[in-house]
Design a protein around this motif. Structure first.
Motif, short mmCIF file in Angstrom:
data_model
loop_
_atom_site.label_atom_id
_atom_site.label_comp_id
_atom_site.label_asym_id
_atom_site.label_seq_id
_atom_site.Cartn_x
_atom_site.Cartn_y
_atom_site.Cartn_z
N GLY A 83 7.61 0.23 5.22
CA GLY A 83 8.78 -0.65 5.22
C GLY A 83 8.80 -1.55 4.00
O GLY A 83 7.77 -1.75 3.34
N ALA A 84 9.93 -2.11 3.72
CA ALA A 84 10.09 -2.98 2.56
C ALA A 84 9.22 -4.23 2.65
O ALA A 84 8.81 -4.77 1.63
CB ALA A 84 11.55 -3.38 2.41
N ASP A 85 8.91 -4.66 3.85
CA ASP A 85 8.14 -5.89 4.01
C ASP A 85 6.69 -5.64 4.43
O ASP A 85 6.04 -6.50 4.99
CB ASP A 85 8.82 -6.81 5.03
CG ASP A 85 8.85 -6.20 6.42
OD1 ASP A 85 8.65 -4.98 6.55
OD2 ASP A 85 9.07 -6.96 7.38
N ARG A 86 6.18 -4.48 4.11
CA ARG A 86 4.80 -4.15 4.50
C ARG A 86 3.80 -5.03 3.76
O ARG A 86 4.06 -5.51 2.66
CB ARG A 86 4.51 -2.68 4.24
CG ARG A 86 4.51 -2.34 2.74
CD ARG A 86 3.16 -1.85 2.31
NE ARG A 86 3.18 -1.57 0.90
CZ ARG A 86 3.25 -0.36 0.39
NH1 ARG A 86 3.36 0.68 1.17
NH2 ARG A 86 3.23 -0.20 -0.91
N PRO A 87 2.63 -5.24 4.34
CA PRO A 87 1.61 -6.05 3.66
C PRO A 87 1.08 -5.35 2.42
O PRO A 87 0.98 -4.12 2.39
CB PRO A 87 0.51 -6.21 4.71
CG PRO A 87 0.91 -5.43 5.90
CD PRO A 87 2.23 -4.80 5.65
N LEU A 88 0.73 -6.11 1.43
CA LEU A 88 0.11 -5.58 0.21
C LEU A 88 -1.40 -5.69 0.42
O LEU A 88 -1.93 -6.79 0.54
CB LEU A 88 0.55 -6.38 -1.01
CG LEU A 88 2.06 -6.49 -1.23
CD1 LEU A 88 2.35 -7.36 -2.44
CD2 LEU A 88 2.70 -5.13 -1.36
N THR A 89 -2.08 -4.55 0.47
CA THR A 89 -3.51 -4.55 0.75
C THR A 89 -4.33 -3.82 -0.31
O THR A 89 -5.52 -4.05 -0.42
CB THR A 89 -3.81 -3.91 2.12
OG1 THR A 89 -3.29 -2.58 2.12
CG2 THR A 89 -3.17 -4.72 3.25
N GLN A 90 -3.71 -2.96 -1.08
CA GLN A 90 -4.41 -2.16 -2.08
C GLN A 90 -3.92 -2.55 -3.48
O GLN A 90 -2.79 -3.02 -3.65
CB GLN A 90 -4.11 -0.67 -1.88
CG GLN A 90 -4.44 -0.14 -0.51
CD GLN A 90 -5.93 0.08 -0.35
OE1 GLN A 90 -6.62 0.44 -1.28
NE2 GLN A 90 -6.42 -0.17 0.85
#
Length: 169
Positions: A83-90
């Motif tokens: 989704g457009a608001d997914r968490p940034l983890t990588q």
């Protein structure tokens, strides 16, 4: 889902996803009534089009039918993009978010909303919007200082080309 099944599915699906020039972001198996649901999330630097998800779904379905990775019971397969608001983890998530406005929760508890200008191996160069008519301010943020990060949805977002032109001026 057992770690063994998760690892087995990842090992089975990763080559198929890579062959489609996509990154395997997530695999999730859950219950949906009597059936199980297998949700696969894929992404790429250019984003993921619906046709690519449909083609990958067909290939994955064929591969799963050839193996017993999902067992004997019925399951529903869903292939989608994040989704457009997914968490940034990588690291690659931050690279893909260059030019985007991101809400950061920092390790020290501070909350920051800023636009990502550049990404390197150590961290990010950001532009924090000015408050009450003031000019935006530059800020450097190390990856180690980030507890959580999520892209903010913007309806009138600047594209990467516009940001590069402003930097060159």
């Amino acid at each position: 889902m057992s770690t063994t099944q998760s690892e087995r599915l990842r090992g089975l699906l990763e080559p198929l996803v890579s062959a489609a020039d996509l990154d395997l972001e997530e695999i999730e198996v859950s219950r949906a009534g009597r059936r199980r649901m297998l949700r696969i999330v894929v992404d790429s630097d250019e984003g993921v089009e619906l046709d690519a998800c449909a083609e990958l779904s067909r290939v994955v379905s064929e591969k799963l039918d050839e193996t017993d990775a999902m067992g004997e019971g019925e399951y529903v397969l869903e292939v989608s993009s994040p989704g457009a608001d997914r968490p940034l983890t990588q690291h690659r998530h931050y690279l893909r978010a260059v030019g985007r406005l991101v809400k950061f929760q920092l390790a020290d508890g501070e909350e920051l909303v800023a636009r990502i200008l550049t990404v390197d191996d150590e961290g990010l160069d950001l532009e924090a919007p000015g408050v009450k008519g003031r000019k935006p301010t530059a800020r450097r943020l190390a990856f180690a200082d980030i507890a959580k990060a999520r892209v903010e949805i913007e309806f009138n977002r600047k594209d990467k080309n516009a940001i590069q032109k402003e930097e060159e001026a």
